[in-house]
Write a protein that holds these residues in place. Sequence first.
Motif, mmCIF file in Angstrom:
data_model
loop_
_atom_site.group_PDB
_atom_site.id
_atom_site.type_symbol
_atom_site.label_atom_id
_atom_site.label_comp_id
_atom_site.label_asym_id
_atom_site.label_seq_id
_atom_site.Cartn_x
_atom_site.Cartn_y
_atom_site.Cartn_z
ATOM 1 N N ALA A 37 0.863 -1.234 -0.063
ATOM 2 C CA ALA A 37 -0.088 0.073 -0.069
ATOM 3 C C ALA A 37 0.814 1.309 -0.081
ATOM 4 O O ALA A 37 2.081 1.159 0.326
ATOM 5 N N GLU A 38 0.322 2.260 -0.367
ATOM 6 C CA GLU A 38 1.159 3.552 -0.578
ATOM 7 C C GLU A 38 1.533 3.996 0.965
ATOM 8 O O GLU A 38 0.821 4.036 1.830
ATOM 9 N N GLU A 39 2.871 4.315 1.107
ATOM 10 C CA GLU A 39 3.382 4.739 2.294
ATOM 11 C C GLU A 39 3.592 6.101 2.503
ATOM 12 O O GLU A 39 3.969 6.811 1.381
ATOM 13 N N THR A 40 2.755 6.814 3.353
ATOM 14 C CA THR A 40 2.922 8.252 3.622
ATOM 15 C C THR A 40 4.201 8.625 4.401
ATOM 16 O O THR A 40 4.250 8.096 5.800
ATOM 17 N N VAL A 41 4.980 9.376 4.448
ATOM 18 C CA VAL A 41 6.195 9.785 4.753
ATOM 19 C C VAL A 41 5.881 11.126 5.431
ATOM 20 O O VAL A 41 5.902 12.212 4.761
ATOM 21 N N LYS A 125 23.966 1.353 1.135
ATOM 22 C CA LYS A 125 23.998 0.542 0.113
ATOM 23 C C LYS A 125 22.520 0.377 -0.565
ATOM 24 O O LYS A 125 22.310 0.319 -1.832
ATOM 25 N N THR A 126 21.469 0.428 0.310
ATOM 26 C CA THR A 126 20.186 0.300 -0.271
ATOM 27 C C THR A 126 19.889 1.545 -1.152
ATOM 28 O O THR A 126 19.078 1.498 -2.123
ATOM 29 N N MET A 127 20.258 2.872 -0.583
ATOM 30 C CA MET A 127 20.154 4.151 -1.333
ATOM 31 C C MET A 127 20.878 4.200 -2.472
ATOM 32 O O MET A 127 20.787 4.824 -3.445
ATOM 33 N N GLY A 128 21.930 3.541 -2.809
ATOM 34 C CA GLY A 128 22.928 3.537 -3.789
ATOM 35 C C GLY A 128 23.464 4.546 -3.672
ATOM 36 O O GLY A 128 24.088 5.157 -4.612
ATOM 37 N N LEU A 129 23.867 5.125 -2.439
ATOM 38 C CA LEU A 129 24.891 6.244 -2.058
ATOM 39 C C LEU A 129 26.000 5.667 -1.389
ATOM 40 O O LEU A 129 25.986 4.552 -0.933
ATOM 41 N N GLU A 337 8.765 -1.111 6.089
ATOM 42 C CA GLU A 337 8.224 -0.774 4.887
ATOM 43 C C GLU A 337 8.415 0.969 4.907
ATOM 44 O O GLU A 337 8.763 1.519 4.065
ATOM 45 N N LYS A 338 8.097 1.540 6.182
ATOM 46 C CA LYS A 338 8.437 3.009 6.404
ATOM 47 C C LYS A 338 9.922 3.373 6.277
ATOM 48 O O LYS A 338 10.028 4.370 5.445
ATOM 49 N N ARG A 339 10.808 2.553 6.695
ATOM 50 C CA ARG A 339 12.320 2.874 6.580
ATOM 51 C C ARG A 339 12.745 2.779 5.337
ATOM 52 O O ARG A 339 13.526 3.576 4.729
ATOM 53 N N ALA A 340 12.124 1.875 4.555
ATOM 54 C CA ALA A 340 12.447 1.756 2.897
ATOM 55 C C ALA A 340 12.033 2.887 2.298
ATOM 56 O O ALA A 340 12.654 3.437 1.388
ATOM 57 N N ALA A 341 10.803 3.490 2.594
ATOM 58 C CA ALA A 341 10.259 4.657 1.844
ATOM 59 C C ALA A 341 11.154 5.806 2.106
ATOM 60 O O ALA A 341 11.369 6.812 1.651
ATOM 61 N N VAL A 342 11.346 6.066 3.418
ATOM 62 C CA VAL A 342 12.246 6.934 3.866
ATOM 63 C C VAL A 342 13.672 7.130 3.127
ATOM 64 O O VAL A 342 14.153 7.954 2.630
ATOM 65 N N LEU A 343 14.294 5.948 2.984
ATOM 66 C CA LEU A 343 15.645 5.865 2.274
ATOM 67 C C LEU A 343 15.244 6.017 0.911
ATOM 68 O O LEU A 343 16.129 6.786 0.082
ATOM 69 N N GLU A 344 14.114 5.691 0.408
ATOM 70 C CA GLU A 344 14.064 6.158 -1.047
ATOM 71 C C GLU A 344 13.590 7.705 -1.320
ATOM 72 O O GLU A 344 14.399 8.269 -2.167
ATOM 73 N N VAL A 345 13.159 8.300 -0.225
ATOM 74 C CA VAL A 345 13.171 9.705 -0.137
ATOM 75 C C VAL A 345 14.419 10.507 -0.367
ATOM 76 O O VAL A 345 14.762 11.260 -1.260
#
Length: 437
Positions: A37-41, A125-129, A337-345
């Motif tokens: 589902a859509e994660e709200t950050v 590593k997950t962020m690619g940075l 799930e929330k942490r993954a969304a934050v890392l993507e941001v």
Amino acid sequence: MAVKSRLSREESDMPNWFRLTKAVLVAGGLMTSAAHAEETVTWWDFLSGGDGVRMKQLISDFNTAHQGKIKIDATTLEWGTPFYAKVQTSAAVGEAPDIMTYHASRIPLAVKQGILQEITADDWKTMGLSQSDYAPATWDAVTSDGKQYAVPLDTHPIVLYYNKDLLKKAGVLGDDGKPKGMDSRENFTATLKALKEAGVKFPLGSVTADGNFMFRTIYSFMGQQDGELMTDGEFLAGDNAKKLENALSVLADWTKEGLQSTYTDYPATVALFTSGEAAMMINGVWEVPTMTDLAKNGKLFDWGAVELPVIFDHPSTYADSHSFAIPANKGKEISPEKRAAVLEVMSWISKNSLFWATAGHIPAYGPVTNSAEYKAMEPNATYSSLTTNMIFDPKTPLAGIAGPIFDVMSNFFVPTLNGEMEPAEAVEEIKAGLEDL
């Protein structure tokens, strides 16, 4: 997959190369499963003015690129002490946001308070940075005891703005379009005097009524002498007190000689420069949007911005970094799930920070500042070389924006820079005040 960006009215006036670059967004990313589902950050920042407008646009573009997957719900709070006080109290009761902007200079205090989560090796590593994507000083600024607590978004140093028309009239504009005399105290003072003799009211505009702001200039001049505020836990150890006195003396002398504006607050300093009463101005890169917008509307002279003059031994410029941090909410674990969304941001905005450069800031992510698009941006590309000469606040909980060190030192900067206190006396008082901390 490339996703076409919605172009704002602001972008419609930008160069073709920027619109083309901006129109291609990084889609997909770390959360690729449609099953989620859509994660709200929940996001907090302290960005207002020109950079606030640009960050809102970046957030809007992120939400468009991640529609149905991640949505940023952003709130802008008051800059400085109010922001950091709210973060501290909110984290203590588990009500801080999922992500927030944070000054790198404040990280040592935040770590001591226990209000930041570590950005782990797996997170990077997950962020690619990685560390290789950042200037050493910028990476170090978000590091405490060998751990990273934030993702740098930019560096925002002070620079020297200048009126090319006035400098040319006074004969102190070089063939390279930059001010003459940038290599020594004597030569730069000669440039200021030439402007004064040419009838310029204030050769240099400085925020001399605000010691907190002048800390940036004074600390830069200390850095040009390899000076340190703190050495092994001691304030102004060895000859560092003398180096602080030297820095104050230069600025005080310019005031006495009528070469620098006196008792000038921040808005008045900008007004002196934009009105042509001051030929040059020391200010943050965040005023670039002000100059750009005025020039675009035909309300400004031909202008430029460069690294500070070398008054002492070598280039050195005070800087801080806007960064992204994850609060440590007491009693409230962040879900995977929330942490993954934050890392993507954090990853997406870092990799798409070319637009952030239009706020004047120097993007921290190396592939952006090394790109042909960034190198075509002026005056950003001209002053971005200073990233090799940056110095940050000392790593102590007493330092940082709106911190105790700022408060103690600023009390004595204003009278000294305006001719009411001798530099040597000010340094004695400053050292005593710092030691009391």
